[in-house]
Design an enzyme around this catalytic site. Structure first.
Site, PDB file in Angstrom:
ATOM      1  N   PHE A 183       0.816  -1.224   0.000  1.00  0.00           N
ATOM      2  CA  PHE A 183       0.000   0.000   0.000  1.00  0.00           C
ATOM      3  C   PHE A 183       0.848   1.271   0.000  1.00  0.00           C
ATOM      4  O   PHE A 183       0.343   2.352   0.296  1.00  0.00           O
ATOM      5  CB  PHE A 183      -0.945  -0.003   1.207  1.00  0.00           C
ATOM      6  CG  PHE A 183      -1.943  -1.131   1.169  1.00  0.00           C
ATOM      7  CD1 PHE A 183      -3.105  -1.040   0.409  1.00  0.00           C
ATOM      8  CD2 PHE A 183      -1.707  -2.307   1.870  1.00  0.00           C
ATOM      9  CE1 PHE A 183      -4.008  -2.092   0.346  1.00  0.00           C
ATOM     10  CE2 PHE A 183      -2.607  -3.363   1.820  1.00  0.00           C
ATOM     11  CZ  PHE A 183      -3.768  -3.257   1.055  1.00  0.00           C
ATOM     12  N   CYS A 193      -0.744   3.814 -10.755  1.00  0.00           N
ATOM     13  CA  CYS A 193      -1.600   2.876 -10.011  1.00  0.00           C
ATOM     14  C   CYS A 193      -3.096   3.108 -10.218  1.00  0.00           C
ATOM     15  O   CYS A 193      -3.784   2.252 -10.780  1.00  0.00           O
ATOM     16  CB  CYS A 193      -1.274   2.941  -8.526  1.00  0.00           C
ATOM     17  SG  CYS A 193       0.472   2.627  -8.213  1.00  0.00           S
TER      18      CYS A 193
HETATM   19  C1  UGA Z   1      -1.492   4.953  -4.641  1.00  0.00           C
HETATM   20  C2  UGA Z   1      -2.077   4.615  -3.261  1.00  0.00           C
HETATM   21  O1  UGA Z   1      -2.246   5.812  -2.504  1.00  0.00           O
HETATM   22  C3  UGA Z   1      -1.162   3.668  -2.507  1.00  0.00           C
HETATM   23  O2  UGA Z   1      -1.754   3.298  -1.267  1.00  0.00           O
HETATM   24  C4  UGA Z   1      -0.941   2.414  -3.361  1.00  0.00           C
HETATM   25  O3  UGA Z   1      -0.051   1.511  -2.726  1.00  0.00           O
HETATM   26  C5  UGA Z   1      -0.374   2.818  -4.709  1.00  0.00           C
HETATM   27  O4  UGA Z   1      -1.278   3.729  -5.359  1.00  0.00           O
HETATM   28  C6  UGA Z   1      -0.214   1.572  -5.530  1.00  0.00           C
HETATM   29  O5  UGA Z   1      -1.235   0.944  -5.848  1.00  0.00           O
HETATM   30  O6  UGA Z   1       0.919   1.133  -5.757  1.00  0.00           O
HETATM   31  P1  UGA Z   1       0.408   6.645  -5.559  1.00  0.00           P
HETATM   32  O7  UGA Z   1      -0.126   6.321  -6.912  1.00  0.00           O
HETATM   33  O8  UGA Z   1       1.867   6.581  -5.303  1.00  0.00           O
HETATM   34  O9  UGA Z   1      -0.268   5.644  -4.455  1.00  0.00           O
HETATM   35  O10 UGA Z   1      -0.028   8.126  -5.207  1.00  0.00           O
HETATM   36  P2  UGA Z   1      -1.219   8.852  -4.412  1.00  0.00           P
HETATM   37  O11 UGA Z   1      -0.620   9.693  -3.371  1.00  0.00           O
HETATM   38  O12 UGA Z   1      -2.255   7.908  -3.992  1.00  0.00           O
HETATM   39  O13 UGA Z   1      -1.802   9.799  -5.559  1.00  0.00           O
HETATM   40  C7  UGA Z   1      -2.429   9.257  -6.714  1.00  0.00           C
HETATM   41  C8  UGA Z   1      -2.987  10.365  -7.569  1.00  0.00           C
HETATM   42  O14 UGA Z   1      -4.103  10.976  -6.934  1.00  0.00           O
HETATM   43  C9  UGA Z   1      -2.017  11.509  -7.865  1.00  0.00           C
HETATM   44  O15 UGA Z   1      -2.144  11.868  -9.224  1.00  0.00           O
HETATM   45  C10 UGA Z   1      -2.479  12.638  -6.972  1.00  0.00           C
HETATM   46  O16 UGA Z   1      -2.178  13.900  -7.490  1.00  0.00           O
HETATM   47  C11 UGA Z   1      -3.981  12.389  -6.936  1.00  0.00           C
HETATM   48  N1  UGA Z   1      -4.657  12.935  -5.754  1.00  0.00           N
HETATM   49  C12 UGA Z   1      -4.403  12.427  -4.525  1.00  0.00           C
HETATM   50  C13 UGA Z   1      -5.585  13.963  -5.904  1.00  0.00           C
HETATM   51  O17 UGA Z   1      -5.839  14.446  -7.022  1.00  0.00           O
HETATM   52  N2  UGA Z   1      -6.228  14.446  -4.789  1.00  0.00           N
HETATM   53  C14 UGA Z   1      -5.997  13.946  -3.559  1.00  0.00           C
HETATM   54  O18 UGA Z   1      -6.641  14.422  -2.588  1.00  0.00           O
HETATM   55  C15 UGA Z   1      -5.053  12.922  -3.415  1.00  0.00           C
END
Ligand code: UGA
Length: 457
Positions: A161, A269
């Site tokens: 995760f 992801c």
């Molecule tokens: C995500 C999950 O959060 C991890 O728990 C998981 O392990 C991982 O995928 C995976 O499956 O390997 P990650 O893709 O590294 O992690 O990044 P996040 O921080 O989750 O952000 C994902 C996307 O959502 C980004 O583009 C971010 O800008 C966007 N986001 C996130 C938003 O637009 N708003 C938010 O409030 C949060």
């Protein structure tokens, strides 16, 4: 314990170094020789805060090894983690060919009882698939009755995760550890491995563990698309999405996390995992309309943002004389405009450009004839390969020089701390499009900027 980790991408590298740091003997295996050679020289294939230091420390202490020799690593290991890539196919289905390749490699090398752990994000049923591939390819003895005593194995699902940008902290202190095991004895072996981390653990069956990972990512993506849809409503009504998200998030059943409205989710992801879950659901005869809407809302974020930019920047009458200001000008509605971009990676604290909103936005702006100057603290080397037409700058101030507008795409911390007076004086016209709502709207306008953000009046 002796551990073999197959695949040195985000998950594999971080998993390997964390287990080594906890005192295990870990061999990280990858078939790409250059990657292994670089890792053996201490060069990391990715930018991840804290990773390089931790890798170096464990290599020096002789607990962490990098190798292309899968056979040797499997022979020594009690537990083998499969951490290879699981990219999407064109139809959204997860491509399991790397998982299959790893399973075949394991099968050829099994020399005694092994626990094989799927850590990559894989659809429900992949545990069974891996077991079958290994059974079919155990060349040391194809007839199970003739196999050397103890040459058997179990397949476990232990999804990861961690988030990019905070991978080490996430892996060392996860909210939960999910162990999907076929028997209690197998689960206990994994429990022992994770015991020192001291975090909540859930033991379940393999299918449930596999679904937990997809359900978690889908739920988080749902929160993002939900707040982005609310942002659209806020724009139509004059409400402020930041306050709305805060007010909603105070409800402990909802929580504040993942309610930041913006340009939508990207990265390696969420987009692929949601598509994969849609595909899995369809395979089992379930039309997961909710997930389709999540993707649909997400797809509209960039076009909506670009419309706002064009609306403010494209003159009603096309400019007859093109302003040169030292740049070759393009054709299209934005010809003659110099647009500065702050942030290129898909999110802060990473150099990962996979499914980064910057690529989509910049390509549209370039097609409209704009000149694009850009800066990102760590992703520019990767960006140059995908966006060669961009003029890369040394910092945000150089980006601002002569720009008709600044566009914030990634919310790096350093962009929140800029000297905005200096930025304003450097720009050709003080206009900001903030795709991540990093600036206070009122304060920014008081400073003399024309300012547009997401879901805020
Ligand atoms: C995500 C999950 O959060 C991890 O728990 C998981 O392990 C991982 O995928 C995976 O499956 O390997 P990650 O893709 O590294 O992690 O990044 P996040 O921080 O989750 O952000 C994902 C996307 O959502 C980004 O583009 C971010 O800008 C966007 N986001 C996130 C938003 O637009 N708003 C938010 O409030 C949060």
């Amino acid at each position: 314990m002796n551990i073999c980790v197959i695949g040195t991408g985000y998950v594999g590298l971080v998993t390997g170094v964390i287990f080594a740091d906890l005192g295990n003997d870990v061999t990280c295996v990858d078939k790409i020789k250059e990657k292994i050679d670089s890792l053996n020289k201490g060069i990391m294939p990715i930018y991840e805060p804290g990773l390089e230091e931790m890798v170096k420390r464990n290599v020096v202490d002789n607990r962490l090894f990098f190798s292309t020799d899968l056979h040797g690593a499997v022979e020594k290991a009690e537990i083998i983690f499969i951490c290879v890539g699981t990219p999407p196919k064109d139809n959204g289905e997860t491509d399991l060919s790397y998982v299959e390749g790893a399973a075949k490699g394991i099968a050829k090398s099994i020399n005694g009882y092994k626990i094989i752990v799927n850590k990559s994000t894989v659809p429900v049923g992949t545990g069974d698939f891996v077991r079958k591939v290994i059974e079919k390819n155990m060349t040391r003895n194809t007839d199970p009755s003739l196999r050397p005593a103890g040459t058997s194995f179990d397949v476990v699902s232990n999804p990861e995760f961690l988030r990019e940008g905070s991978a080490i902290a996430d892996a060392l202190s996860p909210d939960r550890i999910i162990i999907g095991a076929p028997t209690k004895q197998v689960a206990v072996k994994l429990l022992e491995l994770y015991a020192t981390i001291g975090r909540p653990m859930l033991i379940t069956d393999v299918y449930s563990a596999e679904i937990i990972k997809y359900a978690s990512n889908a739920f988080l993506a749902m929160k993002i698309s939900f707040i982005n849809a609310i942002a659209d409503i806020c724009e139509l009504t004059g409400a402020n999405v930041t306050d709305v998200a805060k007010g909603v998030g105070y409800d402990s059943r909802i929580g504040q996390a993942f309610l930041n409205a913006g340009l939508g989710f990207g990265g390696s992801c969420f987009p692929k995992d949601i598509q994969s879950l849609v595909h899995t659901a369809e395979k089992f005869g379930y039309n997961f309309k909710l997930l389709k809407s999540i993707l649909d809302i997400n797809k509209k974020r960039v076009p909506h943002f670009v419309e706002i930019i064009k609306d403010k920047l494209v003159p009603a009458e096309p400019a007859p004389a093109v302003v040169s200001r030292g740049y070759k000008q393009g054709t299209g509605g934005l010809k003659g405009k110099i647009i500065g971009v702050l942030g290129l990676s898909f999110k802060p604290d990473t150099d990962d450009m996979r499914d980064a909103k910057s690529v989509e936005i910049i390509n549209i702006l370039l097609n409209e004839g704009a000149v694009i100057k850009a800066y990102d603290p760590v992703a520019m080397e990767n960006a140059k390969k995908i966006l060669p037409a961009v003029k890369y700058c040394a910092n945000a101030y150089e980006v601002s020089e002569g720009a008709d507008a600044l566009v914030v795409i990634t919310e790096w911390r350093e962009f929140k701390l800029l000297n905005m007076e200096r930025i304003k004086n450097l720009m050709h016209s003080p206009l900001i499009f903030d795709g991540r709502n990093i600036y206070d709207a009122e304060r920014t306008r008081k400073m003399g900027f024309e300012y547009y953000s997401i879901g805020r009046p």
